[in-house]
Design a protein around this motif. Structure first.
Motif, mmCIF file in Angstrom:
data_model
loop_
_atom_site.group_PDB
_atom_site.id
_atom_site.type_symbol
_atom_site.label_atom_id
_atom_site.label_comp_id
_atom_site.label_asym_id
_atom_site.label_seq_id
_atom_site.Cartn_x
_atom_site.Cartn_y
_atom_site.Cartn_z
ATOM 1 N N LEU A 1 0.828 -1.208 0.000
ATOM 2 C CA LEU A 1 0.000 0.000 0.000
ATOM 3 C C LEU A 1 0.860 1.255 0.000
ATOM 4 O O LEU A 1 0.563 2.227 -0.712
ATOM 5 C CB LEU A 1 -0.934 0.001 1.213
ATOM 6 C CG LEU A 1 -2.133 -0.956 1.139
ATOM 7 C CD1 LEU A 1 -2.873 -0.988 2.468
ATOM 8 C CD2 LEU A 1 -3.083 -0.550 0.007
ATOM 9 N N ARG A 2 1.929 1.229 0.795
ATOM 10 C CA ARG A 2 2.800 2.404 0.820
ATOM 11 C C ARG A 2 3.517 2.573 -0.515
ATOM 12 O O ARG A 2 3.747 3.701 -0.972
ATOM 13 C CB ARG A 2 3.807 2.280 1.957
ATOM 14 C CG ARG A 2 3.170 2.447 3.330
ATOM 15 C CD ARG A 2 4.180 2.359 4.456
ATOM 16 N NE ARG A 2 3.513 2.383 5.754
ATOM 17 C CZ ARG A 2 4.131 2.277 6.922
ATOM 18 N NH1 ARG A 2 5.457 2.135 6.951
ATOM 19 N NH2 ARG A 2 3.458 2.312 8.053
ATOM 20 N N ARG B 1 0.588 3.981 -2.820
ATOM 21 C CA ARG B 1 -0.115 5.213 -2.456
ATOM 22 C C ARG B 1 0.790 6.273 -1.836
ATOM 23 O O ARG B 1 0.471 7.463 -1.890
ATOM 24 C CB ARG B 1 -1.245 4.896 -1.470
ATOM 25 C CG ARG B 1 -2.321 3.977 -2.038
ATOM 26 C CD ARG B 1 -3.407 3.750 -0.995
ATOM 27 N NE ARG B 1 -4.473 2.883 -1.495
ATOM 28 C CZ ARG B 1 -5.528 2.515 -0.787
ATOM 29 N NH1 ARG B 1 -5.670 2.949 0.462
ATOM 30 N NH2 ARG B 1 -6.459 1.725 -1.313
ATOM 31 N N GLU B 2 1.869 5.872 -1.193
ATOM 32 C CA GLU B 2 2.762 6.814 -0.522
ATOM 33 C C GLU B 2 4.190 6.540 -0.964
ATOM 34 O O GLU B 2 5.042 6.173 -0.152
ATOM 35 C CB GLU B 2 2.643 6.686 0.997
ATOM 36 C CG GLU B 2 1.236 6.862 1.541
ATOM 37 C CD GLU B 2 1.172 6.615 3.035
ATOM 38 O OE1 GLU B 2 1.671 7.455 3.805
ATOM 39 O OE2 GLU B 2 0.633 5.562 3.428
ATOM 40 N N HIS B 3 4.431 6.730 -2.244
ATOM 41 C CA HIS B 3 5.725 6.313 -2.791
ATOM 42 C C HIS B 3 6.891 7.069 -2.169
ATOM 43 O O HIS B 3 7.961 6.497 -1.950
ATOM 44 C CB HIS B 3 5.735 6.513 -4.312
ATOM 45 C CG HIS B 3 6.957 5.940 -4.961
ATOM 46 N ND1 HIS B 3 7.164 4.573 -5.099
ATOM 47 C CD2 HIS B 3 8.054 6.539 -5.489
ATOM 48 C CE1 HIS B 3 8.313 4.369 -5.695
ATOM 49 N NE2 HIS B 3 8.884 5.533 -5.942
#
Length: 333
Positions: A64-65, A68-70
């Motif tokens: 997920l990171r 979505r939160e590269h």
């Protein structure tokens, strides 16, 4: 206009988890393997179940990171703790291989092999002159690949995984030497748990060496007499160094007590379980029965340490407070 939904307390707590907490999965997996080798199969499978659930959760958060939160993912991927993704995957894979679940173990080996090169490069490029004990995860992750490949080689009577494992084994020792040069020795007095990874790296190296010896057979003839002798001696040397370093680190804990819970304490449980596993595994391949008794004692020490840290983790999750800045800064070094 509707208000944005607030995350649940559990989601908010989980979002604060750092990559270094993959050490919890490593701890559960290796304690499961130690219990398996010691013959406590029910407890071993319970621990394996816990390890699998924790691994699935951390793997989902990792993905997920990344998606979505590269920016955050890349920043965390440069910390030594990121390599727990590789190490945890190989430890669980080794436990699956011990059960004879070769297909699952092979899938985890493939996943770990894909993750290992980019994470290793990112982490090593970000090393600083004085590093916490997590710096040794470069060796742990590499030796984890060697361990799983050698275990599968023995299970499937295949030569190529064993030869690949041998190359990784020696490369892991080279990485240990580089990590040792960067390790801040003051961590023996100040570290909050991850200083023990210095011992865990030696333990997993000894375990990988024992599995390389066990993989040999008349049919495969992997190593000649000289190769086997070198492997045997190196495995014993690594195990003895591991035991000595555990004593040194324990002396540091007694001299400078650090009893408060810290997530990095999972990195203390892992070396204890790894040393027990290495002792039990090495005993079978070097004909040293005294290691069995030592391994049995270490298994229960590791289980006791796991329980103590697990209780601390539950208390932290139930009543989480603000994360001290020192923990975050060290985890990201």
């Amino acid at each position: 206009m509707s208000r944005p939904s607030r995350p649940s307390p559990f989601r908010a707590w989980w979002a604060q988890r750092s990559p270094a907490e993959g050490a919890a999965v490593m701890a559960c997996g290796i304690v499961s393997l130690a219990l398996h080798l010691a013959g406590y199969e029910v407890l071993s499978r319970i621990m394996l179940g816990v390890a699998c659930v924790a691994w699935a959760g951390l793997a989902a958060e990792f993905a997920l990171r990344l998606l979505r939160e590269h920016t955050r993912w890349r920043a965390e991927a440069q910390t030594p703790g990121a390599l727990t993704a590789v190490a945890a995957t190989t430890v669980i894979g080794s436990r699956f291989a011990a059960e004879g679940w070769s297909t699952l173990a092979e899938a985890l080996l493939a996943l770990a092999a894909v993750l290992w090169p980019p994470l290793l490069v990112l982490v090593v490029r970000s090393w600083q002159p004085r590093m916490p004990g997590a710096v040794f995860l470069c060796c742990v992750a590499t030796q984890g690949l060697a361990l799983l490949a050698a275990t599968l080689a023995a299970a499937e009577s295949a030569a190529w995984p064993a030869h690949a494992a041998l190359a990784l084994f020696w490369f892991g020792l080279v990485l240990y030497a580089f990590a040792l040069a960067r390790f801040d020795l003051r961590q023996t007095a100040e570290g909050q748990g991850d200083q023990w990874v210095a011992a865990g790296a030696l333990g997993i190296s000894a375990l990988a060496g024992s599995k390389l010896l066990a993989a040999d057979s008349v049919r495969l003839y992997l190593w000649n007499v000289d190769d086997s002798h070198v492997l045997r001696v190196m495995t014993m040397v690594l195990l003895v160094l591991d035991l000595v370093l555990c004593v040194v680190l324990l002396a540091g804990e007694i001299r400078w007590p650090r009893t408060a819970y810290d997530p990095r304490r999972w990195s203390t449980v892992f070396p204890l379980g790894m040393t027990a596993t290495a002792a039990l595994s090495t005993s079978a391949v070097v004909d040293a029965p005294w290691l069995d008794g030592l391994g049995e004692v270490l298994v229960w020490i590791a289980v006791a340490a796991w329980l103590a840290v697990a209780i601390g983790a539950v208390r932290s999750a139930v009543g989480p407070g603000p994360v001290p800045e020192g923990i975050r800064s060290t985890a990201r070094r």
